[in-house]
Structure formats: structure tokens, C-alpha cells
Design an enzyme around this catalytic site. Structure first.
Site, PDB file in Angstrom:
ATOM      1  N   GLY A 111     -70.948 -90.262 -53.288  1.00  0.00           N
ATOM      2  CA  GLY A 111     -71.931 -89.376 -53.637  1.00  0.00           C
ATOM      3  C   GLY A 111     -71.452 -88.184 -54.215  1.00  0.00           C
ATOM      4  N   ALA A 112     -69.127 -88.364 -54.313  1.00  0.00           N
ATOM      5  CA  ALA A 112     -68.778 -87.178 -54.512  1.00  0.00           C
ATOM      6  C   ALA A 112     -67.920 -87.598 -54.501  1.00  0.00           C
ATOM      7  CB  ALA A 112     -69.180 -85.445 -54.524  1.00  0.00           C
ATOM      8  N   MET A 113     -66.744 -86.742 -55.506  1.00  0.00           N
ATOM      9  CA  MET A 113     -65.070 -86.751 -55.691  1.00  0.00           C
ATOM     10  C   MET A 113     -65.323 -85.025 -55.752  1.00  0.00           C
ATOM     11  SD  MET A 113     -63.023 -88.685 -54.953  1.00  0.00           S
ATOM     12  CE  MET A 113     -61.519 -88.564 -54.739  1.00  0.00           C
ATOM     13  N   GLU A 114     -63.456 -85.095 -54.258  1.00  0.00           N
ATOM     14  CA  GLU A 114     -62.732 -84.196 -54.488  1.00  0.00           C
ATOM     15  C   GLU A 114     -62.047 -83.677 -55.503  1.00  0.00           C
ATOM     16  OE1 GLU A 114     -62.888 -86.645 -51.762  1.00  0.00           O
ATOM     17  OE2 GLU A 114     -60.896 -87.040 -50.944  1.00  0.00           O
ATOM     18  N   ASN A 115     -61.613 -84.069 -56.510  1.00  0.00           N
ATOM     19  CA  ASN A 115     -60.465 -84.293 -57.994  1.00  0.00           C
ATOM     20  C   ASN A 115     -60.472 -82.750 -57.477  1.00  0.00           C
ATOM     21  OD1 ASN A 115     -61.206 -86.855 -58.788  1.00  0.00           O
ATOM     22  ND2 ASN A 115     -63.472 -86.043 -59.484  1.00  0.00           N
ATOM     23  N   GLU A 133     -66.915 -82.049 -50.382  1.00  0.00           N
ATOM     24  CA  GLU A 133     -66.092 -82.254 -51.106  1.00  0.00           C
ATOM     25  C   GLU A 133     -64.691 -80.630 -51.518  1.00  0.00           C
ATOM     26  OE1 GLU A 133     -65.354 -84.990 -51.336  1.00  0.00           O
ATOM     27  OE2 GLU A 133     -67.198 -85.910 -51.441  1.00  0.00           O
ATOM     28  N   HIS A 170     -61.805 -80.787 -49.050  1.00  0.00           N
ATOM     29  CA  HIS A 170     -60.586 -81.730 -49.099  1.00  0.00           C
ATOM     30  C   HIS A 170     -60.047 -81.053 -49.912  1.00  0.00           C
ATOM     31  CE1 HIS A 170     -62.291 -85.432 -47.805  1.00  0.00           C
ATOM     32  NE2 HIS A 170     -63.322 -85.793 -48.587  1.00  0.00           N
ATOM     33  N   GLU A 219     -60.891 -87.694 -44.642  1.00  0.00           N
ATOM     34  CA  GLU A 219     -62.185 -87.446 -44.090  1.00  0.00           C
ATOM     35  C   GLU A 219     -63.069 -87.961 -43.117  1.00  0.00           C
ATOM     36  OE1 GLU A 219     -64.131 -88.539 -47.008  1.00  0.00           O
ATOM     37  OE2 GLU A 219     -62.608 -88.602 -48.691  1.00  0.00           O
TER      38      GLU A 219
HETATM   39  N1  BES Z   1     -63.376 -88.726 -51.419  1.00  0.00           N
HETATM   40  C1  BES Z   1     -64.722 -89.565 -51.210  1.00  0.00           C
HETATM   41  C2  BES Z   1     -64.917 -90.204 -52.297  1.00  0.00           C
HETATM   42  C3  BES Z   1     -64.941 -91.268 -51.974  1.00  0.00           C
HETATM   43  C4  BES Z   1     -65.775 -92.228 -51.081  1.00  0.00           C
HETATM   44  C5  BES Z   1     -63.955 -92.056 -53.205  1.00  0.00           C
HETATM   45  C6  BES Z   1     -65.366 -93.380 -51.866  1.00  0.00           C
HETATM   46  C7  BES Z   1     -63.869 -93.492 -53.464  1.00  0.00           C
HETATM   47  C8  BES Z   1     -64.064 -94.184 -52.691  1.00  0.00           C
HETATM   48  C9  BES Z   1     -65.756 -87.719 -50.760  1.00  0.00           C
HETATM   49  O1  BES Z   1     -65.157 -86.866 -50.484  1.00  0.00           O
HETATM   50  C10 BES Z   1     -66.507 -88.431 -49.953  1.00  0.00           C
HETATM   51  O2  BES Z   1     -65.975 -88.915 -48.720  1.00  0.00           O
HETATM   52  N2  BES Z   1     -68.328 -88.811 -50.553  1.00  0.00           N
HETATM   53  C11 BES Z   1     -68.972 -88.957 -49.608  1.00  0.00           C
HETATM   54  C12 BES Z   1     -69.970 -87.667 -49.084  1.00  0.00           C
HETATM   55  C13 BES Z   1     -69.491 -87.199 -48.264  1.00  0.00           C
HETATM   56  C14 BES Z   1     -70.326 -85.584 -47.606  1.00  0.00           C
HETATM   57  C15 BES Z   1     -69.146 -87.599 -46.769  1.00  0.00           C
HETATM   58  C16 BES Z   1     -69.618 -90.045 -50.448  1.00  0.00           C
HETATM   59  O3  BES Z   1     -69.406 -90.422 -51.716  1.00  0.00           O
HETATM   60  O4  BES Z   1     -70.276 -90.487 -49.685  1.00  0.00           O
HETATM   61 ZN    ZN Z   2     -64.687 -86.996 -48.265  1.00  0.00          ZN
END
Ligand code: BES
Ligand code: ZN
Length: 884
Positions: free
Chosen positions: A269-273, A306, A309, A328
Site C-alpha cells: 500500500g505504502a512505505m514510510e521511508n 505512514e 511511523h 506495525e
Molecule cells: N512498512 C509498511 C510497508 C511494507 C509492507 C513494506 C510490507 C514492506 C513489506 C507500511 O507501513 C504499511 O504497513 N503499509 C500497509 C498499509 C497500512 C495502512 C497498514 C500496506 O502497505 O499494506
Molecule cells: Zn506500517
């Protein structure tokens, strides 16, 4: 397969601190479509806590090594060795030193979308969990924290925008060439998984935010050219998130800039770099014409997630990947709280619990069950699960329930204070709450270690003479993979005793204490709680607000549940009472279908929902939730074994028809009363009115009557926003085979140039519960709008079929299972992470009736037998097949 190609499991108990640390990283990245050069200068030193005299072992994956030097001197070939996954400097001097490593990667060939890759011509990165090693050799583990400086160079024409973590330092032309560069510096030490860079032709919207202490932060959201108009809502959500985190958690932003980039090709979905969040564009872009209310709510929640984070994940990160829930689960809890404050708290709780029961409960009941903090893994990508995220958030929520608002905040404050800059563990986290509150949380910690959903069986006994009310509670925790025996859990059970007039009775326990904040602490296998001075027979409202993520059964009668559905002061339980009636009905009706018995009467549910529909004091969004029946997979989970999805579907359809018939005037009335009054606005109140109106339409049309379908057609024709248009399209696609094709075609023509809307069109068709759907889905894999290379397309079409079409995925002839297995194998060579997620749709296969169970097993065995499977798919398939 060579022996070392089978990855060995990683165990939490094997954790050792790194032998070498990295203080600073200087990266010089020369972007090129097929040969990007990365020069990495690492300032390293032996870790005083590591093993003395150790070699330097760096991770690497699909890298081409061009050169390596130590303190400026090229290393002799005999001084280091490389394997498929490592580079080892054999006998380094045991002191601070500098390694310079030059690697080349091909971003255009990177179909795994991990490391440096291209999306619609732009360059971007995804490093969590283990993607940085696909850019350069590095100790790619979250407990190695370094300060990064990144220089990016590219053709100005190809990549006018150059971004990396931290603050911008310098930029300019590369003299005498068509290239330019930008330098970024991130002062906050961070693990490699938070590294990011972006280069491309992107448009930007800009804004700013002034922090609580008066620092100005420049905000930017970058999107594909021409799409800036769709980024406004995300920007607004970002600013609200920044303010909220200051007000509720005291967390202030810590860089001069915060950038978000939306890309079309993204595994998650997205990434918190740090300072440079990268998003799947579906969680940034929204306009009333293209996005539904649910899309807007997702954008708000994920932007917040994000952003949050930055403190829970970045400033305090994880010691190792076993601690994933530390960032998470906690951050999901924080984004849930944010959305609750921005919208309706009860409605948010209802949708969060629906998600938990719909995804996490089945995971916890099947072969892929694992603790919130796993103790072993073979592929970390497969542990970004509903258990780590959603159950992880529930565990944090229980802490808050146990400690109260202030005690919880004191624990969080201590956590930020004590661990800022650390790579922390779950134990560190819990110790903060224990220390700040002077309590012992050692038994509570079992929530992190034991998998499976606890079961509470509760019965109530009112003694009219003694004026007491006794609750008997029995807790059990079923065996799960690797955990045959379980210990009792500490379960905060919020409750109320509802008197005959619908008001809560005072709760005084036998020992004279009040049940604190209405919460009982269940800690034993069997326990009784006696309330005194109970003059009238109460109805127990149990697990209010879903205070614990448990399956609760009770001796409440259907009449008691109807009573709670009308009167419970706790909105969640008011909702849940009606759902419990519906679920019991559906289980019974499913059994009746299979044995040819008469269907049960829906009278109690009609009464409860009729009362809800006509209660003018209720939030429309709440009523909409109440009208939405438990899903087919909710019923399957309740039945638990020998599941026949067709019988469930038929029972549910029959119930919807019966409700439609019995409630027609009330549904029509509510539909008419909630007609739009002005232009579309995405706020919660307007969305709630649309949700109720659409829920009414959905039930009215489920009757299959001519007026119901006519109403759906008119709704489709008159819609001026995607929420209404798409709901009407779904109603037609599911209930009106004659009107379906024309409506689908019209929708496609209108939105064919909008991939995110085409995704909705694909997903809807994949969910039709009819035998023709498999052929339709197969056909759509050849449609010009579909691509195996884009995760959003694959999830929309194949993911929806496997995850949201119980009858057709589980076709009796096994063709649905075969199709998904084939899709997984097709995808595995290209994008193992997405393939493995698709395969997880088989997670409940053992609960199917014998015929379907056999076909699921055949499909899984066929996947397992394919040579050269990725570790991702190999891990899921082997755990799925492990004997129960
Ligand atoms: N850190 C994750 C993104 C991620 C997930 C990177 C798996 C590598 C492997 C991010 O903070 C995250 O949790 N994204 C979720 C959405 C969130 C609102 C629960 C996602 O990508 O589904
Ligand atoms: Zn996350």
C-alpha cells in the site's frame, strides 16, 4: 536444487548483535535505465557488543560488483568472497575503516519491485524488508543504524525531479553534460530498510506545516504529470495527521521537508521511508468522479499510518524482523485512533473489527497461524500479515483498556523517551508500560507469543432472592501450528449489565469493588464474577467495544440479542447483537439447505433491523453497517468445518431476499430521505448518508423485484460521483444479469483511461457468484487493460476472485483452485511477493467439505512440486500443506 538454495529458517532465539556497525553511508547513484551505478562509501567499525575479530559480512542480491576498496586501496581478489547472497571481507583490520563498493543494477529488469525499479518511466525504490541489498552490499538488518548522504545523478530530461531521504543540500548541472544531480542528507540514523530515492518526471503539489514548536516544514506530494488535482485530499490528510500526532502523542516532525511520491507499480500500500514516503498511487489519488468514500477513508488512514511511523518505526525502529509488530501493530493502532477522531468512533470500530474477523481470525484458525511476534520465519515478506498488523493493534488497544487513558499515555511517553534512536524489542515496549504504571505485564505478554483466537464461553445466572448476578467464564485457546498446549491468557472483558428499561445497572462486585471502567479481568481457565445489589434480571452486554480479540459465545437468547440491538448503550455491541442473530440464522439456514430442511424464520432479525432503520437518533453510517450482513466467509468461519460455499451463498441470498421483502417500505423511506442535498463532499457525515442510501438500494435490489432493479438502474444513470455509480454498478452486476453487460460496458468506456477505476471494474467482475465468472476472469487476463506486471491489476482481478468470491474460487469441479494455482506459478517468476500473497487465499482450505478440500490440496501440491519456486511461494505452500 542445490542444498544452499533452500533458505534456512531464521530463529528469534538465534539473535546476535551485529559484529560490525556502520556510522555513515555516502551513496552516489548514477541513474540509467538498464545500468545504474551505485558507489557506496561505508564508514564502519567493529561493534563492541559483537564477536571480536569477525569478518565483515554484507548482504547482496542480484548485484553486479564492479569494485571494492578498503581505506582507498582496492581489495585483492583473495581478500573477499561473494556468494549468491553475501559479500565477505575475510580478515579486515579490527578498527574503524572505510569500504567503497561499486555495484551496477538494471532497474528496468527489476520485476520484483524490490530495490531500485521503474514505474511508468520513473525510478523509485522499495527497501523494506530486504530490498536495500538489491542496491548495494550492506548489513541489511534493522539494528544497523547509519546517517545517510545521497547524491543522485540523472539525465535532466529523463528525471527532472531527484529525491532522497532527509533534507535537500545541493543541486545543479553536471558541467558539460545533459545530466544534473541533487544531494540529500538525512541527519537521523536509520536502518537500511528506510532508505529511498526517486527520480523522474513528476508533478508536485506543495504546502507547508508549522510544528508545535514553530518549525516550518515544506510538504510535497509528487504524482504522475497531470494528476495534481487528485492529490489535494492526501495533502489535507497529511496536515491533519501531523497536527493530531502532536496533540495526542506529543510527536513532532523532525526534518525541514516531508515528501510523498505516488507510483503506479507498488507491491504494497505504502512505505514510510524517512522524509520520503512512497505510495501506491491508489492511496494518494482521489477525485469525486474516480474515488469512492471507502477510497477517501483509506487514503486518510494510510497517509496517517505512514506519517505516524516517523516516530513508531523510524525514530524507534525494530531490533530484528521478529519485532515487526512493534512498529506495525502500534502504528495501525495509532492510525485507527486518528481515523476514529476524524470520523465516527463507533463506525470505525465496527469496520476495524469486521476486518479483523474477516482476515485475522481465519488466518489464526488455519495452517498459516502464527503469533503476533513469530519465533521463526523462512521468508520475512510473508509475515506482513493480518496477525502482525491487526491483532498486533488489538494487543496495543488492550494495553490501553487495562491501563486507562492516562496510564497508556504515560507508557507511550516513556517509550519515546527511553528508546528514541534505538532498535527496540517487544520486551522494551512492554517494560515502559509496566514501569510507568507499576504493574506486572509478564502474563499479558502471552498475547505476543501464543497464536490462535481465544474462546470465551460465558453464562449468566441471576438470583432474584440474593439479588446477585453471576457470570461464569470459561476460556480456551485451541492448538495451532507448533503450539499444541496453551496457557491461559489475560483478557480484558468490558461489559455492561443492561436493565429492563435499557439503561445500564451499576456494577458492584461481590468483594465491594466496582468493576473498574466496566472491565473484568479474565485470567483463569474458569472464573466466576458475582455482582451484588442486582434487583432485576439484567441482560449482559459482553466484550463491549470488542475489548478483546476473542470469539465469545454466551447463553443470551435471541430475545436478549434483539433487546441489545435496540437498547445497548454500547454502539459496537448494538451492532454486534444484530450480527450475532444474523450469523446464527445463516449457520442454521446453511445446514437446512444441505439437508433439505425448512429454512429458519428471519423474524428476529427483521425486528432488530426494522428498529434500527427507524431510529432517527442513529448515525446513518452506523445503520448502514447494521444492514450489511455477515459475509459468506464470516459464515464459513463460524461453521468451521465441512464447509459448502454454495449452500452458504444460497442461504445468505435467501435471507437478503426475505429482509428485502419484509423491510421494503422502511428501506425505500430511508433511501428517499438520504438523497444527496448538494455537491459531493468526502466528509464522514456525507459519506454516511451515501452509505445508508446505498445499503438500502443494495437490499432492495436483492429482492430481484422490478422496482428494486429499476431503482438501481436510475441510481446508476443519475450518479454524479464514484461512490454512487460504482455501488449501483455492483448491484446491477450481482443481481441483474440482463442489465449487467450494458452497464459494465458503459462504465468501462467512460473510465478506460483511468487504471485505478479499471481496477474496480476488474474486481467487480471477478466477484460475481456465478459459474460463468471463471471464464470471464480468464478472458480478462487477456484484456488490454490487464497486466501481470502491475500488482494493482493482479490483485484486482485474480486477488478478488481468490479472496472475495467464495463460491467460484471454491468451485466444486476444482477449476477455481486450478486457475489460482496457475496464476501463482505464472507470477512467481516475475514477482514472488505478490504471488505468495495470492497463494495465501488457500489459508482456510482444510475447513472445506471433502470434495473441495481434495481439489484445494491437489492445487497446492501441484504448486509445491514446481521446481525453482521462490522462497516466498515455497514458504506459503509448505506451511499450508503441513499436517494439521
Ligand atoms: N512498512 C509498511 C510497508 C511494507 C509492507 C513494506 C510490507 C514492506 C513489506 C507500511 O507501513 C504499511 O504497513 N503499509 C500497509 C498499509 C497500512 C495502512 C497498514 C500496506 O502497505 O499494506
Ligand atoms: Zn506500517
Amino acid at each position: 536444487m542445490p542444498r544452499d538454495a533452500v533458505p534456512q529458517p531464521v530463529r528469534l532465539s538465534d539473535y546476535r548483535p551485529p559484529d560490525w556497525l556502520v556510522d555513515t553511508v555516502h551513496l552516489d547513484v548514477r541513474l540509467h535505465p538498464t545500468a545504474t551505478r551505485i558507489l557506496a562509501r561505508l564508514a564502519m567499525r567493529p561493534n563492541p557488543e559483537g564477536r571480536e575479530g569477525s569478518p565483515i559480512v554484507l548482504d547482496g542480491d542480484e548485484l553486479s560488483l564492479k569494485s571494492i576498496a578498503l581505506d582507498g586501496t582496492p581489495l585483492a581478489g583473495s581478500a573477499y568472497v561473494t556468494t549468491a547472497g553475501t559479500l565477505t571481507v575475510l580478515a579486515p583490520p579490527q578498527r574503524a575503516l572505510t569500504l567503497e563498493i561499486e555495484t551496477v543494477v538494471d532497474p528496468s529488469a527489476n520485476t520484483k519491485l524490490m530495490g531500485l525499479y521503474r514505474s511508468s518511466g520513473a525510478y523509485c525504490t522499495q527497501c523494506e524488508a530486504e530490498g536495500f541489498r538489491r542496491i548495494t552490499y550492506f548489513p541489511d538488518r534493522p539494528d544497523v543504524l547509519a546517517v545517510y548522504t545521497t547524491r543522485i545523478e540523472a539525465e535532466r530530461e529523463e528525471a527532472p525531479v531527484l529525491l532522497a531521504n532527509g533534507n535537500p543540500v545541493e543541486s545543479g548541472a553536471v558541467e558539460g553534460t545533459s545530466r544534473h544531480y541533487a544531494i540529500w542528507h538525512d541527519p537521523w540514523p536509520k536502518p537500511s530498510y528506510l532508505f529511498a530515492l526517486v527520480g523522474g518526471r513528476l508533478d508536485r503539489i506543495s504546502d507547508h506545516f508549522v510544528t508545535a514548536t514553530g518549525k516550518k516544514v515544506e510538504l510535497g506530494i509528487y504524482v504522475e504529470p497531470g494528476k495534481t488535482e487528485r492529490a489535494g485530499y492526501a495533502m489535507d490528510a497529511l496536515k491533519r495527521s501531523m497536527r493530531w500526532d502532536e496533540e495526542v502523542f506529543g510527536c513532532e516532525y523532525d526534518l525541514d521537508v516531508f515528501n510523498i511520491v505516488a507510483v503506479a507499480d507498488f507491491n504494497m500500500g505504502a512505505m514510510e521511508n524517512k522524509g520520503l514516503n512512497i505510495f501506491n498511487d491508489k492511496y494518494v489519488l482521489a477525485s469525486p468522479e474516480t474515488a469512492t468514500d471507502a477510497d477517501y477513508a483509506n487514503i486518510e488512514g494510510i497517509i496517517a499510518h505512514e506519517y505516524f511511523h516517523n516516530w513508531t518505526g523510524n525514530r524507534i525502529t525494530c531490533r530484528d524482523w521478529f519485532q515487526l509488530c512493534l512498529k506495525e501493530g502500534l502504528t495501525v493502532f495509532r492510525d485507527q485512533e486518528f481515523s476514529s477522531d476524524q470520523r465516527s468512533r463507533p463506525v470505525k470500530r465496527i469496520s476495524d473489527v469486521r476486518l479483523l474477523k474477516g482476515h485475522q481470525f481465519p488466518e489464526d484458525a488455519g495452517p498459516l497461524a502464527h503469533p503476533v511476534r513469530p519465533s521463526t520465519y523462512r521468508e520475512i515478506n510473508n509475515f506482513y500479515t493480518a496477525t502482525v498488523y491487526e491483532k498486533g493493534a488489538e494487543v496495543v488497544r488492550m494495553l490501553k483498556t487495562l491501563l486507562g487513558e492516562e496510564g497508556f499515555r504515560a507508557g507511550m511517553d516513556l517509550y519515546f523517551d527511553r528508546h528514541d534512536g534505538d532498535a527496540a524489542t517487544v520486551e522494551d515496549f512492554l517494560a515502559c508500560f509496566a514501569d510507568a504504571n507499576g504493574v506486572d505485564l509478564s502474563r499479558f505478554a502471552l498475547w505476543y507469543a501464543q497464536s490462535g483466537t481465544p474462546h470465551l464461553a460465558v453464562s449468566g445466572h441471576w438470583d432474584a432472592q440474593a439479588r446477585t448476578y453471576r457470570l461464569d467464564v470459561v476460556q480456551t485457546l485451541p492448538p495451532t501450528p507448533g503450539q499444541p498446549e496453551k496457557q491461559s491468557m489475560v483478557i480484558p472483558l468490558a461489559l455492561g449489565l443492561v436493565g429492563p428499561d435499557g439503561n445500564d445497572l451499576p456494577m458492584r462486585l461481590d468483594d465491594g469493588t466496582n468493576a473498574e471502567r466496566g472491565v473484568l479481568l479474565v485470567t483463569q481457565p474458569r472464573q466466576s464474577f458475582v455482582f451484588r445489589d442486582v434487583a432485576e434480571r439484567p441482560v449482559a452486554s459482553l466484550n463491549r467495544g470488542f475489548s478483546a480479540p476473542v470469539k465469545l459465545t454466551s447463553d443470551l437468547t435471541t430475545q436478549d440479542l434483539v433487546f441489545l440491538a435496540r437498547h445497548d448503550a454500547d454502539p459496537f455491541n448494538r451492532f454486534d447483537a444484530a450480527q450475532t442473530i444474523a450469523l446464527a440464522h445463516l449457520v442454521e439456514a446453511t445446514a437446512a439447505r444441505r439437508t433439505g430442511r425448512d429454512l429458519p424464520s428471519p423474524a428476529a432479525l427483521v425486528e432488530a433491523l426494522g428498529a434500527t432503520l427507524s431510529d432517527a437518533t442513529l448515525d446513518p453510517a452506523f445503520i448502514a453497517q447494521a444492514l450489511s450482513l455477515p459475509s459468506e466467509s464470516d459464515v464459513a468461519r463460524e461453521i468451521a468445518d465441512d464447509v459448502d460455499p454454495d449452500a452458504i451463498h444460497d442461504a445468505r441470498q435467501a435471507l437478503r431476499r426475505a429482509l428485502s421483502a419484509a423491510l421494503t417500505p422502511a428501506l425505500e423511506g430511508a433511501y428517499d430521505r438520504h438523497a444527496p442535498t448538494g455537491a459531493y463532499a468526502p466528509d464522514a457525515a456525507s459519506a454516511g448518508r451515501r452509505a445508508l442510501r446505498n445499503a438500502c438500494l443494495d437490499l432492495l435490489a436483492a429482492g430481484g423485484t422490478a422496482p428494486g432493479l429499476a431503482r438501481a438502474l436510475a441510481h446508476f444513470r443519475d450518479a454524479d460521483n464514484m461512490t454512487d455509480r460504482f455501488l449501483a454498478l455492483s448491484v446491477l452486476a450481482h443481481n441483474a444479469p440482463d442489465a449487467r453487460e450494458e452497464a459494465l460496458a458503459a462504465f468501462y468506456e467512460r473510465f478506460r483511461d483511468d487504471p485505478l477505476v479499471v481496477d474496480k471494474w476488474l474486481a467487480l467482475q471477478a466477484q460475481i457468484a456465478e459459474p460463468g465468472t471463471l471464464e470471464r476472469v480468464r478472458g480478462l487476463t487477456g484484456h488490454p487493460a490487464f497486466s501481470w506486471g502491475n500488482p494493482n491489476r493482479v490483485r484486482s482481478l485474480v486477488g478478488s476472485f481468490a479472496g472475495a468470491n467464495q463460491t467460484q474460487f471454491n468451485r466444486a469441479d476444482g477449476a477455481g483452485h486450478d486457475f489460482v494455482a496457475d496464476a501463482v506459478l505464472e507470477l512467481d517468476g516475475r514477482n514472488p511477493q505478490v504471488a505468495a500473497r495470492l497463494l495465501a487465499a488457500f489459508k482456510s482450505w482444510r475447513s472445506l467439505e471433502p470434495g473441495r478440500r481434495a481439489s484445494a490440496e491437489r492445487a497446492l501440491r501441484r504448486v509445491a512440486a514446481k521446481p525453482g519456486l521462490s522462497p516466498d511461494v515455497g514458504d506459503i505452500v509448505s506451511r499450508s500443506l503441513e499436517p494439521a
